[in-house]
Design an enzyme around this catalytic site. Structure first.
Site, mmCIF file in Angstrom:
data_model
loop_
_atom_site.group_PDB
_atom_site.id
_atom_site.type_symbol
_atom_site.label_atom_id
_atom_site.label_comp_id
_atom_site.label_asym_id
_atom_site.label_seq_id
_atom_site.Cartn_x
_atom_site.Cartn_y
_atom_site.Cartn_z
ATOM 1 C CG LEU A 93 -63.844 20.049 30.067
ATOM 2 C CD1 LEU A 93 -63.173 18.711 29.819
ATOM 3 C CD2 LEU A 93 -63.900 20.858 28.780
ATOM 4 N N GLY A 101 -58.133 9.148 29.071
ATOM 5 C CA GLY A 101 -58.086 7.933 29.878
ATOM 6 C C GLY A 101 -59.248 7.805 30.836
ATOM 7 N NE ARG A 108 -65.008 4.600 36.640
ATOM 8 C CZ ARG A 108 -65.654 4.126 37.699
ATOM 9 N NH1 ARG A 108 -66.725 3.363 37.528
ATOM 10 N NH2 ARG A 108 -65.239 4.405 38.927
ATOM 11 N NE ARG A 146 -71.467 10.343 31.671
ATOM 12 C CZ ARG A 146 -70.841 9.183 31.831
ATOM 13 N NH1 ARG A 146 -71.241 8.112 31.137
ATOM 14 N NH2 ARG A 146 -69.838 9.066 32.662
ATOM 15 N N GLY A 171 -61.225 0.029 38.455
ATOM 16 C CA GLY A 171 -60.155 -0.959 38.587
ATOM 17 C C GLY A 171 -58.807 -0.287 38.631
ATOM 18 C CG HIS A 172 -56.350 1.146 40.807
ATOM 19 N ND1 HIS A 172 -55.932 2.287 40.167
ATOM 20 C CD2 HIS A 172 -57.141 1.559 41.834
ATOM 21 C CE1 HIS A 172 -56.438 3.348 40.770
ATOM 22 N NE2 HIS A 172 -57.177 2.928 41.792
ATOM 23 C CG ASP A 173 -50.754 -2.380 37.257
ATOM 24 O OD1 ASP A 173 -50.535 -3.489 37.797
ATOM 25 O OD2 ASP A 173 -50.041 -1.939 36.351
ATOM 26 C CE1 TYR A 203 -58.613 -2.256 35.193
ATOM 27 C CE2 TYR A 203 -56.627 -0.903 35.179
ATOM 28 C CZ TYR A 203 -57.995 -1.027 35.362
ATOM 29 O OH TYR A 203 -58.727 0.068 35.695
ATOM 30 C CG ASP A 210 -51.342 1.757 35.806
ATOM 31 O OD1 ASP A 210 -52.446 1.325 35.439
ATOM 32 O OD2 ASP A 210 -51.174 2.334 36.888
#
Length: 382
Positions: free
Chosen positions: A66, A88, A90, A96, A130-132, A135, A162
């Site tokens: 891409l 999924g 950021r 972009r 971040g991760h689960d 959050y 998640d």
């Protein structure tokens, strides 16, 4: 192969965590889902590991570079034909790449553009990693899970953020947006933030907190191991059982089975005595093996179940009777859920390697052999 979503086309931007789980469920429900992987990941000899990426099951993989304008142009041609795009990354990444929702909506007004992130698309933390665990820390859920304020909060795998707050909410958003599109003729953006989802899951708990039924003191409430009648207990053979005898009649049955005179105990909801009662039940459950407790309590209204390991779960009688696991190329996968009476879900195949189906998918979606050759020369595909 069939399912309630048969005929729908979904494009999944490769990732980890909640987005692949959502794509798996859409595929299980009958949608044709193609996964867009990186050309850098194609042909790296990772096929052996791919078989264990269970959430990648049931769909084909297209590898695109891409960073190459030809690859972006090709993906936009696929998006023209899709009902759903699931990503999924950021916030800002798709824009972009030239694949933001405004660009895609101009080409395909019916497209449901589903975005899943930890923090959501806006806010001070939106572009932070971040991760689960992070959050659910912001949702109040992490603080509430565990046995005591004297111990750190328990980590509930990555199920709450998640998959509970992420996958299930973006999936719900996609299905709702498809229904709305059927009426209006236009799609929309679904912004699923895992903090938002985890907060929504906490709605009943916040209600109980507001009423005073639930306190911030972890391990002192009915559902967090504070109560003796809603808990897990070790058995004589070092295994565990779960008890959920909340209702009065279920609690009475529990006491009767344990041969405890209810008149000898404080009232069930007398929180002051819960710690002592937990110790009493702990001692009793240590007197028998897990199988012996199963013989006494299974198939009753005590609200009882043995605590099974992942090794044991597929062979448990109830799970076997309901075909809760399905053999997919020698690996036991949890079966699709929920279950449909008219259009049953199904697993369409084992997880694939990145780029395994690039030419086949692009051909099926209308690209000519000449165009594929041009893309190879341009380095857009392998």
């Amino acid at each position: 192969m069939s399912g309630p979503l048969t005929g729908y086309k979904v494009i999944e931007m490769a990732g980890i965590g909640p987005a692949p789980m959502c794509a798996m469920m859409l595929s299980d429900m009958g949608a044709e889902v193609i996964r867009i992987d990186r050309t850098q990941d194609a042909g790296l000899g990772i096929a052996m590991q791919s078989q264990f990426n269970f959430t990648n099951r049931g769909r084909r993989s297209v590898a695109l570079d891409l960073k190459n304008p030809e690859a972006v142009s090709t993906l936009l041609e696929l998006i023209d034909q899709a009902d759903v795009l699931l990503e999924g990354f950021r916030p800002g990444v798709m824009e972009r790449l030239g694949l933001g929702p405004d660009v895609c909506a101009k080409r395909n007004p019916k497209l449901v553009y589903a975005r899943i992130t930890g923090w959501g698309q806006q806010g001070p933390l939106a572009k932070s990693a971040g991760h689960d665990l992070n959050y659910i820390a912001l949702s109040g859920a992490l603080h509430a899970i565990g046995r005591s304020n004297d111990e750190p909060p328990a980590i509930p795998l990555n199920l709450v953020g998640d998959y509970g707050g992420g996958t299930m909410f973006v999936l719900t958003g996609i299905l709702a947006a498809l229904l709305e599109c059927g009426k209006s003729g236009t799609g929309q953006v679904v912004d699923a933030g895992m903090v938002d989802g985890a907060l929504a899951l906490m709605t009943p708990t916040y209600g109980m907190h507001a009423s005073g039924v639930v306190s911030d003191e972890r391990g002192s409430n009915i559902l967090d191991s504070g109560a003796h009648f809603y808990n897990t207990y070790e058995t004589r053979d070092g295994k565990y059982v779960s008890i959920g005898s909340i209702e009065t009649k279920f609690y009475a049955l529990l006491l009767n089975t344990l041969e405890i005179d209810p008149d000898s105990l404080p009232k069930q909801m007398d929180r002051e005595h819960w710690p002592v009662l937990k110790e009493k039940l702990k001692d009793i459950f240590l007197t028998k093996t897990r199988d012996q407790w199963c013989a006494l309590m299974e198939n009753t209204d005590i609200c009882f179940a043995p605590v099974l390991s992942m090794t044991e779960t597929p062979d448990y009688a109830h799970n076997k009777e309901r075909d809760a696991f399905i053999d997919v190329d020698g690996q036991m996968h949890p079966a699709p859920a929920p279950r449909f009476s008219k259009t049953p879900s199904s697993i369409k195949g084992a997880p694939c390697s990145p780029g395994e189906h690039t030419e086949a998918v692009l051909g099926d979606w209308g690209l000519s052999a000449e165009r594929l050759a041009e893309l190879k020369i341009a380095g857009a595909i392998k």
